[in-house]
Design a protein around this motif. Structure first.
Motif, short mmCIF file in Angstrom:
data_model
loop_
_atom_site.label_atom_id
_atom_site.label_comp_id
_atom_site.label_asym_id
_atom_site.label_seq_id
_atom_site.Cartn_x
_atom_site.Cartn_y
_atom_site.Cartn_z
N PRO A 7 35.48 24.07 -37.76
CA PRO A 7 34.62 24.39 -38.63
C PRO A 7 33.23 23.66 -39.05
O PRO A 7 33.56 22.31 -39.39
CB PRO A 7 34.96 25.52 -39.45
N GLY A 16 29.77 11.02 -34.45
CA GLY A 16 31.35 11.66 -35.46
C GLY A 16 31.69 12.70 -35.00
O GLY A 16 32.94 12.79 -34.42
N HIS A 17 31.06 13.61 -34.73
CA HIS A 17 31.57 15.35 -34.63
C HIS A 17 31.67 15.52 -33.43
O HIS A 17 32.63 15.47 -32.77
CB HIS A 17 30.56 15.98 -35.26
N ILE A 20 35.05 13.86 -32.65
CA ILE A 20 36.16 14.66 -32.78
C ILE A 20 36.31 16.13 -31.46
O ILE A 20 37.55 16.01 -31.29
CB ILE A 20 36.03 15.08 -33.75
N LYS A 41 23.06 26.52 -48.98
CA LYS A 41 22.82 25.34 -48.42
C LYS A 41 21.20 25.84 -47.56
O LYS A 41 21.57 26.76 -47.34
CB LYS A 41 23.45 24.37 -47.61
N GLY A 88 37.64 16.55 -39.86
CA GLY A 88 37.44 15.01 -39.04
C GLY A 88 37.88 14.80 -40.53
O GLY A 88 37.28 15.26 -41.46
N GLU A 98 39.40 17.69 -48.29
CA GLU A 98 39.55 18.35 -47.65
C GLU A 98 41.33 19.46 -48.06
O GLU A 98 41.94 19.84 -46.57
CB GLU A 98 39.10 16.67 -45.99
P1 ADP Z 1 30.93 20.13 -43.77
O1 ADP Z 1 29.38 20.80 -44.23
O2 ADP Z 1 31.98 21.22 -43.41
O3 ADP Z 1 31.54 19.26 -44.65
P2 ADP Z 1 29.65 18.77 -41.53
O4 ADP Z 1 28.87 19.88 -40.03
O5 ADP Z 1 29.58 17.66 -42.32
O6 ADP Z 1 30.26 19.71 -42.12
O7 ADP Z 1 31.61 18.48 -40.86
C1 ADP Z 1 32.29 19.08 -40.51
C2 ADP Z 1 33.77 18.42 -40.31
O8 ADP Z 1 33.44 16.87 -39.66
C3 ADP Z 1 34.43 17.67 -41.05
O9 ADP Z 1 35.39 17.63 -40.95
C4 ADP Z 1 34.28 16.27 -41.61
O10 ADP Z 1 35.05 15.32 -42.38
C5 ADP Z 1 33.60 16.17 -39.86
N1 ADP Z 1 32.77 14.19 -39.54
C6 ADP Z 1 31.52 14.08 -40.04
N2 ADP Z 1 31.25 13.43 -40.01
C7 ADP Z 1 31.84 12.16 -39.39
C8 ADP Z 1 32.57 11.73 -38.30
N3 ADP Z 1 31.30 10.63 -38.53
N4 ADP Z 1 33.66 11.01 -38.04
C9 ADP Z 1 34.85 12.31 -37.90
N5 ADP Z 1 34.36 13.32 -38.66
C10 ADP Z 1 33.25 13.77 -38.79
#
Ligand code: ADP
Length: 166
Positions: A7, A16-17, A20, A41, A88, A98
């Motif tokens: 999610p 980054g996403h 993962i 948001k 992540g 987290e």
């Molecule tokens: P949220 O608003 O729920 O934090 P995000 O879209 O910012 O949603 O992030 C979704 C998930 O991906 C979170 O667990 C975040 O920590 C992780 N995440 C974001 N950027 C990165 C990255 N560069 N590397 C690894 N995980 C990431």
């Protein structure tokens, strides 16, 4: 079958996403990437746009499904019968937030929903959706942060916003 939910806001999805997502796809039979429709948001991209972007960015990975949800993650997870969430972790700064969410979800779900953390690959440790938006807003180079078609869409959004501002 072992499925997991990943999610997030994904506003927009970054490398980054995607890192993962790729790694999770190798661990689970199916990964459901779930875009949170959070009315608190104000996102750059609508939920529909973020879902479509994610679908395109993951089209080569067969065991990925992209959906959206609103409300509590535990209710959504229960409704699709999945009890693992993936998140992540970039740096120690992510950790406290987290951990709190993971423990709350575990408690609220009566122990059903567990969270698995994947640590970011080092080359993406600095990457965040908000950082990408800030760089793009000032017309900086985001080509190392997001796929090309996503970069085009981000620049396009800001072009419209700036046009409106005159
Ligand atoms: P949220 O608003 O729920 O934090 P995000 O879209 O910012 O949603 O992030 C979704 C998930 O991906 C979170 O667990 C975040 O920590 C992780 N995440 C974001 N950027 C990165 C990255 N560069 N590397 C690894 N995980 C990431």
């Amino acid at each position: 079958m072992h499925a997991a939910i990943y999610p997030g806001s994904f506003d927009p999805v970054t490398f980054g996403h995607l890192d993962i997502i790729n790694r999770a796809a190798e661990m689970f039979d199916e990964v459901i990437v779930s875009v949170l429709d959070n009315c608190n948001k104000t996102p750059l991209f609508s939920v529909e746009e973020r879902v479509n972007i994610l679908k395109k960015a993951t089209e080569d990975i067969p065991n990925i499904r992209v959906e959206s949800f609103s409300g509590l993650l535990i209710d959504y997870a229960k409704s699709i019968d999945v009890n693992i969430a993936i998140r992540g972790l970039r740096a120690i700064t992510d950790f406290e937030y987290e951990l709190q969410i993971a423990q709350t979800n575990k408690l609220l779900s009566g122990g059903a929903l567990d969270t698995i953390f994947l640590t970011t690959s080092l080359e993406y440790a600095y990457l965040s959706s908000s950082g990408v938006k800030e760089i793009a807003y000032f017309n900086g180079d985001i080509s190392k942060c997001v796929p090309d078609f996503v970069a085009d869409m981000v620049y396009e959004k800001y072009r419209h916003k700036n046009d409106k501002r005159g």
